[in-house]
Design an enzyme around this catalytic site. Structure first.
Site, PDB file in Angstrom:
ATOM      1  N   SER A 132      46.542  19.266  92.846  1.00 31.31           N
ATOM      2  CA  SER A 132      46.397  21.210  93.909  1.00 31.31           C
ATOM      3  C   SER A 132      45.144  20.920  95.496  1.00 31.31           C
ATOM      4  O   SER A 132      44.257  20.282  94.022  1.00 31.31           O
ATOM      5  CB  SER A 132      46.366  22.632  93.111  1.00 31.31           C
ATOM      6  OG  SER A 132      45.893  22.985  94.562  1.00 31.31           O
ATOM      7  N   TYR A 145      43.038  29.671  88.337  1.00 32.97           N
ATOM      8  CA  TYR A 145      43.706  28.338  89.344  1.00 32.97           C
ATOM      9  C   TYR A 145      42.659  27.170  90.150  1.00 32.97           C
ATOM     10  O   TYR A 145      42.939  26.393  89.877  1.00 32.97           O
ATOM     11  CB  TYR A 145      44.625  28.763  90.056  1.00 32.97           C
ATOM     12  CG  TYR A 145      45.775  27.741  90.617  1.00 32.97           C
ATOM     13  CD1 TYR A 145      46.177  27.222  89.667  1.00 32.97           C
ATOM     14  CD2 TYR A 145      45.220  27.659  92.215  1.00 32.97           C
ATOM     15  CE1 TYR A 145      47.309  26.771  89.827  1.00 32.97           C
ATOM     16  CE2 TYR A 145      46.060  26.711  92.390  1.00 32.97           C
ATOM     17  CZ  TYR A 145      46.995  25.925  92.384  1.00 32.97           C
ATOM     18  OH  TYR A 145      48.197  25.116  91.957  1.00 32.97           O
TER      19      TYR A 145
HETATM   20  N1  LIG Z   1      53.433  25.342  94.960  1.00 36.81           N
HETATM   21  C1  LIG Z   1      52.529  25.552  95.300  1.00 36.81           C
HETATM   22  O1  LIG Z   1      52.357  25.702  97.291  1.00 36.81           O
HETATM   23  C2  LIG Z   1      51.555  24.483  94.919  1.00 36.81           C
HETATM   24  C3  LIG Z   1      50.638  23.844  95.533  1.00 36.81           C
HETATM   25  C4  LIG Z   1      49.257  22.913  95.225  1.00 36.81           C
HETATM   26  C5  LIG Z   1      49.700  22.005  93.691  1.00 36.81           C
HETATM   27  N2  LIG Z   1      51.384  23.034  92.969  1.00 36.81           N
HETATM   28  C6  LIG Z   1      51.111  22.580  91.889  1.00 36.81           C
HETATM   29  O2  LIG Z   1      52.413  21.617  91.388  1.00 36.81           O
HETATM   30  C7  LIG Z   1      52.814  21.492  90.068  1.00 36.81           C
HETATM   31  C8  LIG Z   1      53.832  22.470  90.072  1.00 36.81           C
HETATM   32  O3  LIG Z   1      54.053  23.499  90.644  1.00 36.81           O
HETATM   33  P1  LIG Z   1      55.644  23.902  91.635  1.00 36.81           P
HETATM   34  O4  LIG Z   1      55.389  24.944  93.038  1.00 36.81           O
HETATM   35  O5  LIG Z   1      56.458  23.623  91.332  1.00 36.81           O
HETATM   36  O6  LIG Z   1      55.672  25.483  90.777  1.00 36.81           O
HETATM   37  P2  LIG Z   1      57.348  26.297  89.602  1.00 36.81           P
HETATM   38  O7  LIG Z   1      56.618  27.121  89.365  1.00 36.81           O
HETATM   39  O8  LIG Z   1      58.400  25.862  90.972  1.00 36.81           O
HETATM   40  O9  LIG Z   1      57.249  25.073  88.957  1.00 36.81           O
HETATM   41  C9  LIG Z   1      56.872  25.086  87.816  1.00 36.81           C
HETATM   42  C10 LIG Z   1      57.183  24.470  86.454  1.00 36.81           C
HETATM   43  O10 LIG Z   1      56.362  24.130  85.182  1.00 36.81           O
HETATM   44  C11 LIG Z   1      57.098  24.776  84.438  1.00 36.81           C
HETATM   45  N3  LIG Z   1      55.946  25.017  82.976  1.00 36.81           N
HETATM   46  C12 LIG Z   1      54.719  26.034  82.910  1.00 36.81           C
HETATM   47  N4  LIG Z   1      54.307  25.616  82.491  1.00 36.81           N
HETATM   48  C13 LIG Z   1      55.033  24.346  81.014  1.00 36.81           C
HETATM   49  C14 LIG Z   1      54.417  24.207  80.270  1.00 36.81           C
HETATM   50  N5  LIG Z   1      53.220  24.476  79.113  1.00 36.81           N
HETATM   51  N6  LIG Z   1      54.629  22.789  79.825  1.00 36.81           N
HETATM   52  C15 LIG Z   1      56.523  22.290  80.159  1.00 36.81           C
HETATM   53  N7  LIG Z   1      56.838  23.326  81.011  1.00 36.81           N
HETATM   54  C16 LIG Z   1      56.398  24.447  81.960  1.00 36.81           C
HETATM   55  C17 LIG Z   1      58.052  25.816  85.020  1.00 36.81           C
HETATM   56  O11 LIG Z   1      58.533  26.149  83.759  1.00 36.81           O
HETATM   57  C18 LIG Z   1      57.963  25.721  86.078  1.00 36.81           C
HETATM   58  O12 LIG Z   1      59.802  25.286  86.060  1.00 36.81           O
HETATM   59  C19 LIG Z   1      51.796  22.804  89.769  1.00 36.81           C
HETATM   60  O13 LIG Z   1      50.844  22.445  88.950  1.00 36.81           O
HETATM   61  C20 LIG Z   1      51.143  23.501  90.637  1.00 36.81           C
HETATM   62  O14 LIG Z   1      49.587  24.113  90.306  1.00 36.81           O
HETATM   63  C21 LIG Z   1      51.882  24.066  93.695  1.00 36.81           C
END
Ligand SMILES: NC(=O)c1ccc[n+]([C@@H]2O[C@H](COP(=O)([O-])OP(=O)(O)OC[C@H]3O[C@@H](n4cnc5c(N)ncnc54)[C@H](O)[C@@H]3O)[C@@H](O)[C@H]2O)c1
Length: 256
Positions: A132, A145
């Site tokens: 991130s 976070y």
């Molecule tokens: N959305 C944003 O703005 C953003 C920005 C930067 C980084 N990220 C990172 O991207 C990654 C994906 O996030 P996203 O935005 O797609 O969120 P999201 O909530 O759409 O997807 C996250 C998925 O991870 C699954 N999950 C959570 N804990 C888990 C575990 N222990 N084992 C297996 N699956 C698990 C959830 O069920 C969910 O389907 C994360 O690491 C997040 O920190 C997101």
């Protein structure tokens, strides 16, 4: 077409939605055999069915053995993507801090522990960490976070410098806002800091594939993050002053 991806055995954790699902779709479109992991079994199966992949539901930290078997013995690419948003301050519950460490950092360490010996023996392997921009900078209102994403970035960096001469490639993806369930759950802080420049999950997958082609460690789907990261390193007090201005805007907006 990225040659490294054709026929590769790929694992994407947290791929039942959001960025993980976009990565899984992109790898499948590139000709890879994809294991779709998610805690939510139904969502993992739905994405796997859609892309002709293999669902391996469950906790991301325990995926490697099962995924390796499902892929016929070898994982070529491992995307440590599952993450938890974990808002709060120093006063956040100990359980919130523990879950953030476990999912955002230790799951990556455990996966690497299982993958690296085989990759060293073969002289190849690719570890993709969805970090991130909060891992390079910070996130207003989200201490667990921000801190754990710094940990995830540090671990990816360490893997890269330690094993790059032995055929192992590492990529750290550091986006700001991406339109997913996680962004929607960040509430007023996300509305202020992330929503205005938010991108789609497939933009993140495109950025990763460009980074793979160009053999780059740091993947910045929001290119302006490079400038913020530089400013933070070169003029920390000025950067902190700017971030504190955002903090105060957030406090005013939410009457804290
Ligand atoms: N959305 C944003 O703005 C953003 C920005 C930067 C980084 N990220 C990172 O991207 C990654 C994906 O996030 P996203 O935005 O797609 O969120 P999201 O909530 O759409 O997807 C996250 C998925 O991870 C699954 N999950 C959570 N804990 C888990 C575990 N222990 N084992 C297996 N699956 C698990 C959830 O069920 C969910 O389907 C994360 O690491 C997040 O920190 C997101």
């Amino acid at each position: 077409m990225v040659e490294a991806v054709q026929d590769a055995g790929v694992v994407v954790t947290g791929a039942g939605g959001g960025i993980g699902a976009a990565l899984a779709r992109r790898f499948a479109a590139g000709g890879a055999r994809v294991v779709v992991n998610d805690l939510d079994a139904d969502r993992a199966r739905a994405v796997a069915d859609e892309i002709g992949g293999i669902a391996v539901p469950g906790d991301a930290a325990a995926t490697v053995t099962e995924a390796r078997e499902a892929l016929g013995g070898t994982v070529d690419v491992y995307c440590a993507n599952a993450g938890v948003g974990s808002a709060g301050s120093e006063a956040a519950d100990a359980a919130v801090w523990a879950l953030a460490w476990d999912v955002n950092v230790m799951a990556h360490v455990r996966a690497a522990h299982e993958l690296i010996p085989d990759w060293l023996e073969r002289g190849s392997g690719r570890f993709v960490s969805t970090v991130s921009a909060a891992g390079l900078l910070t996130m207003i209102g989200a201490a667990p976070y921000s801190v754990t994403k710094h940990g995830a970035y540090a671990f990816a960096e360490w893997l890269s410098l330690t094993y790059r001469h032995r055929g192992i490639k590492v990529h750290a993806i550091c986006p700001q806002g991406v339109r997913t369930d996680m962004l929607a759950a960040t509430g007023s802080a996300g509305d202020l800091v992330l929503q205005p420049t938010a991108i789609e999950p497939q933009d993140v997958a495109d950025a990763l594939f460009k980074g793979i082609e160009e053999d780059r460690f740091l993947i910045l789907p929001h290119p302006e993050v490079a400038e913020y990261y530089r400013a933070r390193a070169v003029e920390p007090d000025r950067w902190l002053h700017g971030m504190n201005r955002l903090q105060r805007q957030w406090e005013e907006a939410t009457a804290r």
